[in-house]
Design an enzyme around this catalytic site. Sequence first.
Site, mmCIF file in Angstrom:
data_model
loop_
_atom_site.group_PDB
_atom_site.id
_atom_site.type_symbol
_atom_site.label_atom_id
_atom_site.label_comp_id
_atom_site.label_asym_id
_atom_site.label_seq_id
_atom_site.Cartn_x
_atom_site.Cartn_y
_atom_site.Cartn_z
ATOM 1 N N ARG D 98 1.004 -27.888 -14.101
ATOM 2 C CA ARG D 98 1.967 -26.803 -14.339
ATOM 3 C C ARG D 98 1.389 -25.437 -13.955
ATOM 4 O O ARG D 98 2.057 -24.608 -13.327
ATOM 5 C CB ARG D 98 2.363 -26.815 -15.822
ATOM 6 C CG ARG D 98 3.498 -25.893 -16.204
ATOM 7 C CD ARG D 98 4.865 -26.372 -15.749
ATOM 8 N NE ARG D 98 5.269 -25.798 -14.481
ATOM 9 C CZ ARG D 98 5.903 -26.474 -13.537
ATOM 10 N NH1 ARG D 98 6.233 -27.734 -13.703
ATOM 11 N NH2 ARG D 98 6.200 -25.886 -12.396
ATOM 12 N N LYS D 133 3.749 -2.302 -7.436
ATOM 13 C CA LYS D 133 4.788 -2.973 -8.240
ATOM 14 C C LYS D 133 4.544 -4.478 -8.288
ATOM 15 O O LYS D 133 5.382 -5.290 -7.896
ATOM 16 C CB LYS D 133 6.168 -2.645 -7.675
ATOM 17 C CG LYS D 133 6.493 -1.165 -7.795
ATOM 18 C CD LYS D 133 7.849 -0.782 -7.222
ATOM 19 C CE LYS D 133 8.082 0.713 -7.432
ATOM 20 N NZ LYS D 133 9.328 1.192 -6.801
ATOM 21 N N LYS D 165 2.452 12.109 -6.227
ATOM 22 C CA LYS D 165 3.879 11.792 -6.259
ATOM 23 C C LYS D 165 4.691 12.975 -6.758
ATOM 24 O O LYS D 165 4.141 13.996 -7.190
ATOM 25 C CB LYS D 165 4.108 10.564 -7.147
ATOM 26 C CG LYS D 165 3.232 9.378 -6.746
ATOM 27 C CD LYS D 165 3.601 8.119 -7.466
ATOM 28 C CE LYS D 165 4.860 7.517 -6.857
ATOM 29 N NZ LYS D 165 5.109 6.150 -7.357
ATOM 30 N N GLU D 196 3.685 12.201 -1.465
ATOM 31 C CA GLU D 196 5.066 11.722 -1.399
ATOM 32 C C GLU D 196 5.989 12.914 -1.164
ATOM 33 O O GLU D 196 5.904 13.922 -1.874
ATOM 34 C CB GLU D 196 5.403 11.044 -2.731
ATOM 35 C CG GLU D 196 6.807 10.505 -2.831
ATOM 36 C CD GLU D 196 7.084 9.906 -4.210
ATOM 37 O OE1 GLU D 196 6.375 8.978 -4.619
ATOM 38 O OE2 GLU D 196 7.993 10.416 -4.884
ATOM 39 N N ASP D 217 9.897 9.460 1.205
ATOM 40 C CA ASP D 217 10.442 8.644 0.119
ATOM 41 C C ASP D 217 11.963 8.689 0.090
ATOM 42 O O ASP D 217 12.558 9.750 -0.137
ATOM 43 C CB ASP D 217 9.881 9.132 -1.217
ATOM 44 C CG ASP D 217 10.253 8.188 -2.350
ATOM 45 O OD1 ASP D 217 10.111 6.966 -2.152
ATOM 46 O OD2 ASP D 217 10.702 8.664 -3.400
#
Lengths: 279, 279, 279, 279, 279, 279
Positions: D98, D133, D165, D196, D217
């Site tokens: 599994r 992510k 960012k 960004e 972006d």
Amino acid sequence: MDKFILEEQIRRFLIEDIGHGDITTDAIFPADQEGRGVFVAREPMVVVGMDQVAATVFKLLDEKVRIVKTVQDGKRVDTGEVLFEIAGPVVSLLQGERVALNLVQRLCGIATLTAAFLKQVKGLSVILTDTRKTTPGLRMLEKYAVKAAGATNHRYNLSDGVLIKDNHIAACGWSIKDAVRLARSKVPHTVRIEVETEKLEQVQECLDNNVDIIMLDNMTLDTMREAVTLINGRALVEASGGVTLKTVRKIAQSGVDLISIGCLTHSAPSVDISMDWQQ
Amino acid sequence: MDKFILEEQIRRFLIEDIGHGDITTDAIFPADQEGRGVFVAREPMVVVGMDQVAATVFKLLDEKVRIVKTVQDGKRVDTGEVLFEIAGPVVSLLQGERVALNLVQRLCGIATLTAAFLKQVKGLSVILTDTRKTTPGLRMLEKYAVKAAGATNHRYNLSDGVLIKDNHIAACGWSIKDAVRLARSKVPHTVRIEVETEKLEQVQECLDNNVDIIMLDNMTLDTMREAVTLINGRALVEASGGVTLKTVRKIAQSGVDLISIGCLTHSAPSVDISMDWQQ
Amino acid sequence: MDKFILEEQIRRFLIEDIGHGDITTDAIFPADQEGRGVFVAREPMVVVGMDQVAATVFKLLDEKVRIVKTVQDGKRVDTGEVLFEIAGPVVSLLQGERVALNLVQRLCGIATLTAAFLKQVKGLSVILTDTRKTTPGLRMLEKYAVKAAGATNHRYNLSDGVLIKDNHIAACGWSIKDAVRLARSKVPHTVRIEVETEKLEQVQECLDNNVDIIMLDNMTLDTMREAVTLINGRALVEASGGVTLKTVRKIAQSGVDLISIGCLTHSAPSVDISMDWQQ
Amino acid sequence: MDKFILEEQIRRFLIEDIGHGDITTDAIFPADQEGRGVFVAREPMVVVGMDQVAATVFKLLDEKVRIVKTVQDGKRVDTGEVLFEIAGPVVSLLQGERVALNLVQRLCGIATLTAAFLKQVKGLSVILTDTRKTTPGLRMLEKYAVKAAGATNHRYNLSDGVLIKDNHIAACGWSIKDAVRLARSKVPHTVRIEVETEKLEQVQECLDNNVDIIMLDNMTLDTMREAVTLINGRALVEASGGVTLKTVRKIAQSGVDLISIGCLTHSAPSVDISMDWQQ
Amino acid sequence: MDKFILEEQIRRFLIEDIGHGDITTDAIFPADQEGRGVFVAREPMVVVGMDQVAATVFKLLDEKVRIVKTVQDGKRVDTGEVLFEIAGPVVSLLQGERVALNLVQRLCGIATLTAAFLKQVKGLSVILTDTRKTTPGLRMLEKYAVKAAGATNHRYNLSDGVLIKDNHIAACGWSIKDAVRLARSKVPHTVRIEVETEKLEQVQECLDNNVDIIMLDNMTLDTMREAVTLINGRALVEASGGVTLKTVRKIAQSGVDLISIGCLTHSAPSVDISMDWQQ
Amino acid sequence: MDKFILEEQIRRFLIEDIGHGDITTDAIFPADQEGRGVFVAREPMVVVGMDQVAATVFKLLDEKVRIVKTVQDGKRVDTGEVLFEIAGPVVSLLQGERVALNLVQRLCGIATLTAAFLKQVKGLSVILTDTRKTTPGLRMLEKYAVKAAGATNHRYNLSDGVLIKDNHIAACGWSIKDAVRLARSKVPHTVRIEVETEKLEQVQECLDNNVDIIMLDNMTLDTMREAVTLINGRALVEASGGVTLKTVRKIAQSGVDLISIGCLTHSAPSVDISMDWQQ
């Protein structure tokens, strides 16, 4: 006791018992229900571990649990006495109950047996100590219980004391002299050298080599008395081997300085403590 | 037993006993000296743990240790029987001795006590099980010993079984119905629901709510017999509470399906095993 | 959920993402600059994990972060809804953002898919469960999400449930009887025995051996209906194998008690949640 | 991939699935029964993880398992192809099944999706990369799968790359200049500075401050083309934000150097692989 | 040295240096390329750690690395001598190089400085020891290096030796008597009691209370000589405090039994060893 | 610095020094006795680590310890200055003393040496950096100290920077071109490619292959000047190899952009700081 080791051990014990979550309690109780519980002695005992052990179990589980009362380490109590009282979220009290009880029943059992041995040698100047025959994973706690009851600890493990045993000597060609010389030249000066002996010739060889502590292993009372006379203060004398509540006083009267007792930790029965729920 | 958990536990036990190194052995022995040792039974016992536990202690310590012989789990032996034989570097044999003995003396003690209980109920169809009253940190090993001796295990921990106890019921307002309904709706269908009862009214309430296992806690023999009659096969019946070697057969004869016995793990005395050195 | 396991996992996830430090944030921001952020739903979803998961991420990172708002587990929300609001040191908010989002987007995705399945079987008494096909390392959290959405959990892992599968049976010489007998004699009585079947002969063999749960694996609807008729309440019936949103209602109408659905955890798409900065 | 991290992760995954032991398998099988199993592709896919991941699962479980065959990372296979073959103790093959499948189904899913994206940009010089992510706890493995399929990795975590960012800039008072200057003065010279941007004014500010990589972006195709023209080789250009199989080629044709794609790791569906038993 | 602690430390050091993988080596080398490397002394030194430390680094990294040669602990070598030779996969040799060198350069530095001190006291019976002023995380290895060079170790840590220092005495109300009495009654009999003194009055108080080891801390040579005369063999005498290569012989000639030297571990410069590549 | 890594390291250092408990302090002091201590500079130094390191040592040991004063990272102080002041339980102050001092003496030593190097290049635009020649287990802290003193960090480890060294090139058949091409195609675009060169031909080959950073390893000043002229701004230029306080300014004046200095971390002597007790 080291706080980091204690907390890490208790965290592991709680994970062992709770697994990925308490499915009964989680199903039945709302998280915000409050309750109150007490640990009650179900037989006479010497108490140890309420403050540092049981309290840590519940504090680690849930910061919101309040420790209301803890009986002091070393106190002798009777049946019915309240040893520990906590209040807080029901879920946390129920989840910590089994681990806390499993621990303190064992530790109080050790303390109670240790106290029984100490009572047997009352009035004598002998020192009683534990051994390395502890439950794997619980040495720190079990030695703490022995000490809390009034006895003292032997070396903690293989790195902080020297004890040259029969097997060590055998593998050196039966020369205590060589084994002691090698140990003396390599271990820290802060550590005493102890040698296990089974007969008087070995005791004499220890004396000839300035051994600090001579262990008399499984000797008869007569031989022990002869050994004490022979040593005559030139080394600490420790009796060892199958010591029981019945034999300990006689051994002490032979004049040895210390008696080490394995059953304090490997055979102390758990005492009976229950957690009662206060509505 | 899970191999990863077993090895991690034994590694931790060895670090507990060896610390930063065995200063006695390191001082006295050359690393390449070879030796041979045997574990010998000093009393009659049921053996468990030679193969998976003692062997793992020495294999983890030193790959060069050879396991020469191990007695099979569950075997009953007499005084003097050799249980385990190893050969390899003297240093490693001496360093593993105490941890291995501390473990197997405890496990064989549990197995021996379990076998004594099983003997008491010989010929009856009752099943004997352990409880969660195990030594913290040793649950997997202790439950393994119970099973090796021929009894079976109760739930492992709070996450893999449902046992609604008196305290759970109390906190629900004394309704078994509500507690069972909540549990049934939230726990996996693979798990049976067990409820602890102290009187016949509670047994009846359990039956009314299709409880799978009914625990009769600390009931008299008479009440137990009544409960068994009342339940009449509609649920598994488990007796529990202060079961001893003296009481277990009578309890079994009351017709219960299972008897759970806390002292198997919390009060089994260690048996006597010694490591003898083969020159 | 077990708090210790949860915290240990999140700590590990944070170390994975932060490494030896956040070099961007450390370079740009003074440690004492405060800020405020909100998690906003970018699509309709069933929410899970704000309180226990996202909050824990930020609390572990920095005790000074304040949890201002958390939407309750299981709530259905629309696009634009604020799910979570935090305030505190800018550096900590930025460092926890990615781990918290990666976790809750996945968990809400599972909860949303679970709710979609539940909607399909509305009005029927069937129970939907998850499987062991979870993301390695996230089983506790993923099963929590399934449950929070209203379904129930199957067994957690190999140690807390018995499922005799085709491969097990094959290796026993194709006898369900032998496999069941062996399992029954060795596993705790608190656990039900489940067997996977692929045809009606096997279902009959299960009934003959008092299996508690019979899994119908990848059967046609017709065969499932026959099996349900055959079993007739003598065991729980679980359908399994490639269940989809399109097939689940038909399967439920066959009369099975439970349907286990692997895709709840192995194929739920992450939902879209963003962290917006409040100036 | 780091061997120590890989082995530690897989050990943890196995403990998660096996718990304190596989009670079904332990009850049914003798420890010495041998068997053989194969992993078979149930749909076309790009393979990854047989050699380093699946093999490690079984080798860690049991040294006696033999790895008979592994398909190479990055290979494209059709339905029915054998990806992996192992032989050894039945108990170990069943216990690892599994975890091994859960891992490789996920990794092959990522590789298959990555390959689909690469196919879309065939003939263009653009580079496709992953993002942060990833599934918490699986970053190393998931980035390995992306790379094995032919794409490249973006920064691994917050400590080994600088990406300023929108939120970083906001908290600096909307000055890219200040943020870049602070970063440049404090981070290692071995690391490129990436910023960004959401509009052309920001792109220009990046150019004025010698930013190494400019992220565009969520810009329209037109704006991206303008940005590429404006940048004119003075910085690497990375497109980002909601990139899909449908949009990726158009984005690539805008002239950007790189495209980073979150769904490679957060939304790749698991592929279907089964373990078949060889009698 | 404890094998488990050693391996765990080296594993941690390797993870610190390799992170999630060696991106340079992984990009450039095929996994099956073989190579050979040697560690060469770039200055005269006393060698330590080739066998147990450097070899463990490479064996943990890759079982396929072969240890071809290791110079013995404690050996004095000249510039140009080959200390260590390994062969195996190029990738593994390159990945272990930095950690292995960082460790052995430091350990050989300590051994070389220790040997220099020992040379200064040649012909005298004094014993030189280290202190607890070791690098955090490296105590076991650093004390091993001191011992390998021919000096001995002081206590390992706070749990295995008693040293009552000025601050302890101060907090007891400046009574050595009370502090010694308390310690004697509570610590294991296997441990000697050591007290730090700064003037002769304190030395006398130690003698009055049967202290086992008297530390003369930062005393002048004259005072030390007076103390030695005063003690006259009734306790071990340890000199301590700012001991240098220039002062050590004079201190030894004062007649003390031991001299403890902090700079052995906190100030030994690393020696120069390089890894040369054998084509 | 990452908080989780820092706390885990300090916890490990404390366990290393405290073992299973401080037997001296536990024997002598009541748990509730309060005290106050100060760290005092015994020589001029640049301070680092009071706030994040020393304070964490005492806070982890005991929440009741109060941090009264900490001197800021990077501050230059004179002999006698108080760097750190704490108050709380005597037992905890004494138990944390050695670990805290061992850490900050080392870190301040590194900062002080770093500052001495920076002083040598005052007025020049060169950047000074550390290397991977750090103490195993202390890299994060040692690099923090270098940065706190005003220099910058080189890559952290093998996973976050590319440095193609002589051995890498050798194993590729002496082609910088091939090694660079392989690296460029496989490592993240966020990372610059650095190559180590020993002669001008290699510098030219680097330029031909658009290497981002060219390391001039152990070159003469003349060769370095030639290299700088040849490179002419087309790559960052880093000098390396046996840099000392005496040579660093001359090297800087050759026009290189950066100088990396191994001895900052592998040879900085500990500075002298003592903990004085405030009655």
